[in-house]
Motif scaffolding. Structure first.
Motif, PDB file in Angstrom:
ATOM      1  N   ASN A   9      60.052  34.229  36.608  1.00  0.00           N
ATOM      2  CA  ASN A   9      59.096  33.215  36.147  1.00  0.00           C
ATOM      3  C   ASN A   9      57.733  33.841  35.886  1.00  0.00           C
ATOM      4  N   PHE A  10      57.333  34.799  36.703  1.00  0.00           N
ATOM      5  CA  PHE A  10      56.058  35.481  36.491  1.00  0.00           C
ATOM      6  C   PHE A  10      56.095  36.275  35.192  1.00  0.00           C
ATOM      7  N   VAL A  11      57.113  37.079  35.010  1.00  0.00           N
ATOM      8  CA  VAL A  11      57.219  37.950  33.835  1.00  0.00           C
ATOM      9  C   VAL A  11      57.220  37.134  32.552  1.00  0.00           C
ATOM     10  N   ASN A  12      57.855  35.972  32.573  1.00  0.00           N
ATOM     11  CA  ASN A  12      57.997  35.158  31.362  1.00  0.00           C
ATOM     12  C   ASN A  12      56.931  34.072  31.218  1.00  0.00           C
ATOM     13  N   ALA A  13      55.989  34.001  32.141  1.00  0.00           N
ATOM     14  CA  ALA A  13      54.970  32.951  32.111  1.00  0.00           C
ATOM     15  C   ALA A  13      53.907  33.235  31.055  1.00  0.00           C
ATOM     16  N   SER A  14      53.196  32.184  30.685  1.00  0.00           N
ATOM     17  CA  SER A  14      52.029  32.318  29.810  1.00  0.00           C
ATOM     18  C   SER A  14      50.938  33.053  30.577  1.00  0.00           C
ATOM     19  N   ALA A  15      49.895  33.476  29.875  1.00  0.00           N
ATOM     20  CA  ALA A  15      48.772  34.163  30.523  1.00  0.00           C
ATOM     21  C   ALA A  15      48.173  33.281  31.622  1.00  0.00           C
ATOM     22  N   GLU A  16      47.997  31.998  31.341  1.00  0.00           N
ATOM     23  CA  GLU A  16      47.441  31.073  32.331  1.00  0.00           C
ATOM     24  C   GLU A  16      48.409  30.887  33.497  1.00  0.00           C
ATOM     25  N   GLY A  17      49.701  30.836  33.187  1.00  0.00           N
ATOM     26  CA  GLY A  17      50.715  30.697  34.230  1.00  0.00           C
ATOM     27  C   GLY A  17      50.754  31.902  35.147  1.00  0.00           C
ATOM     28  N   LYS A  18      50.577  33.098  34.587  1.00  0.00           N
ATOM     29  CA  LYS A  18      50.555  34.311  35.407  1.00  0.00           C
ATOM     30  C   LYS A  18      49.375  34.296  36.361  1.00  0.00           C
ATOM     31  N   ILE A  19      48.221  33.884  35.872  1.00  0.00           N
ATOM     32  CA  ILE A  19      47.035  33.828  36.732  1.00  0.00           C
ATOM     33  C   ILE A  19      47.246  32.812  37.850  1.00  0.00           C
ATOM     34  N   SER A  51      50.262  44.920  27.495  1.00  0.00           N
ATOM     35  CA  SER A  51      50.784  43.635  27.052  1.00  0.00           C
ATOM     36  C   SER A  51      49.978  42.508  27.684  1.00  0.00           C
ATOM     37  N   ALA A  52      50.058  41.332  27.083  1.00  0.00           N
ATOM     38  CA  ALA A  52      49.310  40.180  27.592  1.00  0.00           C
ATOM     39  C   ALA A  52      49.653  39.947  29.050  1.00  0.00           C
ATOM     40  N   GLY A  53      48.630  39.784  29.849  1.00  0.00           N
ATOM     41  CA  GLY A  53      48.851  39.501  31.259  1.00  0.00           C
ATOM     42  C   GLY A  53      49.281  40.694  32.063  1.00  0.00           C
ATOM     43  N   SER A  54      48.749  41.853  31.752  1.00  0.00           N
ATOM     44  CA  SER A  54      49.145  43.032  32.521  1.00  0.00           C
ATOM     45  C   SER A  54      47.970  43.748  33.176  1.00  0.00           C
ATOM     46  N   HIS A  55      46.744  43.413  32.785  1.00  0.00           N
ATOM     47  CA  HIS A  55      45.539  44.017  33.363  1.00  0.00           C
ATOM     48  C   HIS A  55      44.690  42.886  33.953  1.00  0.00           C
ATOM     49  N   TYR A  56      44.365  43.002  35.236  1.00  0.00           N
ATOM     50  CA  TYR A  56      43.631  41.929  35.907  1.00  0.00           C
ATOM     51  C   TYR A  56      42.499  42.483  36.757  1.00  0.00           C
ATOM     52  N   THR A  57      41.460  41.640  36.905  1.00  0.00           N
ATOM     53  CA  THR A  57      40.424  41.862  37.909  1.00  0.00           C
ATOM     54  C   THR A  57      40.516  40.687  38.873  1.00  0.00           C
ATOM     55  N   VAL A  58      40.679  41.001  40.145  1.00  0.00           N
ATOM     56  CA  VAL A  58      40.821  39.997  41.188  1.00  0.00           C
ATOM     57  C   VAL A  58      39.579  40.033  42.069  1.00  0.00           C
ATOM     58  N   THR A  59      38.946  38.882  42.234  1.00  0.00           N
ATOM     59  CA  THR A  59      37.865  38.737  43.199  1.00  0.00           C
ATOM     60  C   THR A  59      38.394  37.789  44.265  1.00  0.00           C
ATOM     61  N   LEU A  81      51.046  41.540  46.394  1.00  0.00           N
ATOM     62  CA  LEU A  81      51.524  41.496  45.004  1.00  0.00           C
ATOM     63  C   LEU A  81      52.485  42.640  44.692  1.00  0.00           C
ATOM     64  N   ALA A  82      53.153  43.172  45.698  1.00  0.00           N
ATOM     65  CA  ALA A  82      54.020  44.339  45.507  1.00  0.00           C
ATOM     66  C   ALA A  82      55.088  44.113  44.441  1.00  0.00           C
ATOM     67  N   ASP A  83      55.767  42.988  44.491  1.00  0.00           N
ATOM     68  CA  ASP A  83      56.822  42.720  43.507  1.00  0.00           C
ATOM     69  C   ASP A  83      56.254  42.605  42.098  1.00  0.00           C
ATOM     70  N   GLU A  84      55.125  41.935  41.986  1.00  0.00           N
ATOM     71  CA  GLU A  84      54.512  41.737  40.674  1.00  0.00           C
ATOM     72  C   GLU A  84      54.015  43.065  40.102  1.00  0.00           C
ATOM     73  N   LEU A  85      53.537  43.952  40.962  1.00  0.00           N
ATOM     74  CA  LEU A  85      53.092  45.266  40.499  1.00  0.00           C
ATOM     75  C   LEU A  85      54.264  46.087  39.964  1.00  0.00           C
ATOM     76  N   ARG A  86      55.444  45.858  40.487  1.00  0.00           N
ATOM     77  CA  ARG A  86      56.630  46.553  39.982  1.00  0.00           C
ATOM     78  C   ARG A  86      57.205  45.882  38.742  1.00  0.00           C
ATOM     79  N   GLN A  87      56.836  44.634  38.500  1.00  0.00           N
ATOM     80  CA  GLN A  87      57.486  43.855  37.448  1.00  0.00           C
ATOM     81  C   GLN A  87      56.557  43.344  36.361  1.00  0.00           C
ATOM     82  N   GLY A  88      55.426  43.951  36.126  1.00  0.00           N
ATOM     83  CA  GLY A  88      54.624  43.462  35.014  1.00  0.00           C
ATOM     84  C   GLY A  88      53.136  43.695  35.088  1.00  0.00           C
ATOM     85  N   ILE A  89      52.584  43.866  36.280  1.00  0.00           N
ATOM     86  CA  ILE A  89      51.153  44.162  36.363  1.00  0.00           C
ATOM     87  C   ILE A  89      50.990  45.657  36.163  1.00  0.00           C
TER      88      ILE A  89
END
Length: 107
Positions: A9-19, A51-59, A81-89
């Motif tokens: 669901n994360f990998v296939n989500a919209s940019a807003e959905g990923k955030i 790709s869209a939704g792959s570079h983030y700044t987190v505060t 975010l270990a799984d997400e870092l392996r799958q798209g971030i």
């Protein structure tokens, strides 16, 4: 480890959905007082992994950061975010504060 369906669901989500997904993961894992995520992907166009939704700044503001050096704070975020870092971030910039440190920023 996350349920594979959630990662899909994360990998296939919209940019807003990923955030929204990332904010929920960080809030749950770190009991954060505040999480703000910027999608910086557009600034990396033409770069590998941009790709869209792959570079983030987190505060993130969390009591759990109290007494921890910057590296340990970042490790908590990476672990959450270990799984997400392996799958798209592709890239994650982290600004991690305690509530007191964050409040001092705006005095």
């Amino acid at each position: 480890m996350s349920n594979p369906g959630f990662i899909e669901n994360f990998v296939n989500a919209s940019a807003e959905g990923k955030i929204a997904y990332l904010e929920a993961r960080l809030n749950a894992a770190l009991d954060a007082e505040s999480v703000h995520i910027d999608d910086d992907s557009a600034a990396h166009a033409g770069h590998a992994g941009a790709s869209a939704g792959s570079h983030y700044t987190v505060t993130i503001v969390a009591v759990r950061f109290a007494g921890k050096p910057r590296v340990a704070r970042h490790r908590l975020v990476y672990d959450a975010l270990a799984d997400e870092l392996r799958q798209g971030i592709h890239a994650l910039a982290i600004k991690a504060f305690t509530p007191e440190e964050f409040a001092e920023q705006f005095e």
